[in-house]
Design a protein around this motif. Structure first.
Motif, PDB file in Angstrom:
ATOM      1  N   THR A 163       1.051   6.213  -7.522  1.00 17.12           N
ATOM      2  CA  THR A 163       1.575   5.265  -6.539  1.00 17.12           C
ATOM      3  C   THR A 163       0.541   4.215  -6.142  1.00 17.12           C
ATOM      4  O   THR A 163       0.920   3.121  -5.713  1.00 17.12           O
ATOM      5  N   TYR A 182       2.202   0.519  -6.529  1.00 14.39           N
ATOM      6  CA  TYR A 182       2.552  -0.253  -5.338  1.00 14.39           C
ATOM      7  C   TYR A 182       1.441  -1.196  -4.891  1.00 14.39           C
ATOM      8  O   TYR A 182       1.534  -1.803  -3.830  1.00 14.39           O
ATOM      9  N   TYR A 205      -1.514  -0.473  -3.906  1.00 15.52           N
ATOM     10  CA  TYR A 205      -2.237   0.044  -2.747  1.00 15.52           C
ATOM     11  C   TYR A 205      -3.757   0.032  -2.945  1.00 15.52           C
ATOM     12  O   TYR A 205      -4.498   0.289  -2.006  1.00 15.52           O
ATOM     13  N   TRP A 234       8.152   8.639  -3.813  1.00 17.74           N
ATOM     14  CA  TRP A 234       7.894   8.546  -5.264  1.00 17.74           C
ATOM     15  C   TRP A 234       7.594   9.944  -5.817  1.00 17.74           C
ATOM     16  O   TRP A 234       8.124  10.340  -6.853  1.00 17.74           O
ATOM     17  N   GLY A 245       5.895  -2.079  -8.005  1.00 14.25           N
ATOM     18  CA  GLY A 245       6.842  -1.491  -7.058  1.00 14.25           C
ATOM     19  C   GLY A 245       7.310  -2.458  -5.984  1.00 14.25           C
ATOM     20  O   GLY A 245       7.664  -2.050  -4.877  1.00 14.25           O
ATOM     21  N   THR A 280       7.963  -2.537  -1.686  1.00 15.42           N
ATOM     22  CA  THR A 280       6.960  -3.111  -0.801  1.00 15.42           C
ATOM     23  C   THR A 280       7.314  -4.509  -0.326  1.00 15.42           C
ATOM     24  O   THR A 280       6.796  -4.967   0.689  1.00 15.42           O
TER      25      THR A 280
END
Length: 118
Positions: A5, A9, A11, A26, A99, A103
């Motif tokens: 993830t 995403y 991050y 997820w 993603g 988001t």
């Protein structure tokens, strides 16, 4: 599944606001699938050439892609795909991750609605 993830995403980018709920969801979805199905899916989409399929599509197609996608590189996918489509429209988003529907939902939904209405 949980570690994936982070790049999925975006991050791992400076200033990213990490959502534990998105990460946990997820992971939950990943745990619901079987390892053989996961493997077969990745094998199919990574080894299948969809060039001729894209060339044959006559309907309007909206291609949305984040320019900071760390999973499926923008230049290698969206840019090529829209060139193959007879009636394709590309909207790219600087800084958006793979993603992005999770988001950046408000932006994505607005563009989808505008395309549908056009």
């Amino acid at each position: 599944f949980l570690d994936f993830t982070i790049p999925f995403y975006g991050y791992n980018r400076e200033g990213a606001k990490i959502s534990l709920g998105i990460r946990d969801n997820w992971w939950r979805q990943g745990m619901m699938g079987g390892i053989k199905a996961h493997y077969d899916c990745i094998k199919a989409f990574s080894e299948t050439d969809f060039t001729e399929d894209l060339k044959s599509v006559d309907l309007p197609v909206l291609v949305l892609h984040g320019e900071d996608d760390q999973i499926v590189p923008f230049q290698l996918s969206a840019v090529k795909a829209v060139k193959l489509l007879k009636n394709g429209k590309l909207i790219s988003y600087p800084g958006f991750p793979h993603g992005m529907p999770a988001t950046e939902a408000a932006t994505i939904n607005a563009d989808l609605l505008a395309f549908i209405k056009s």
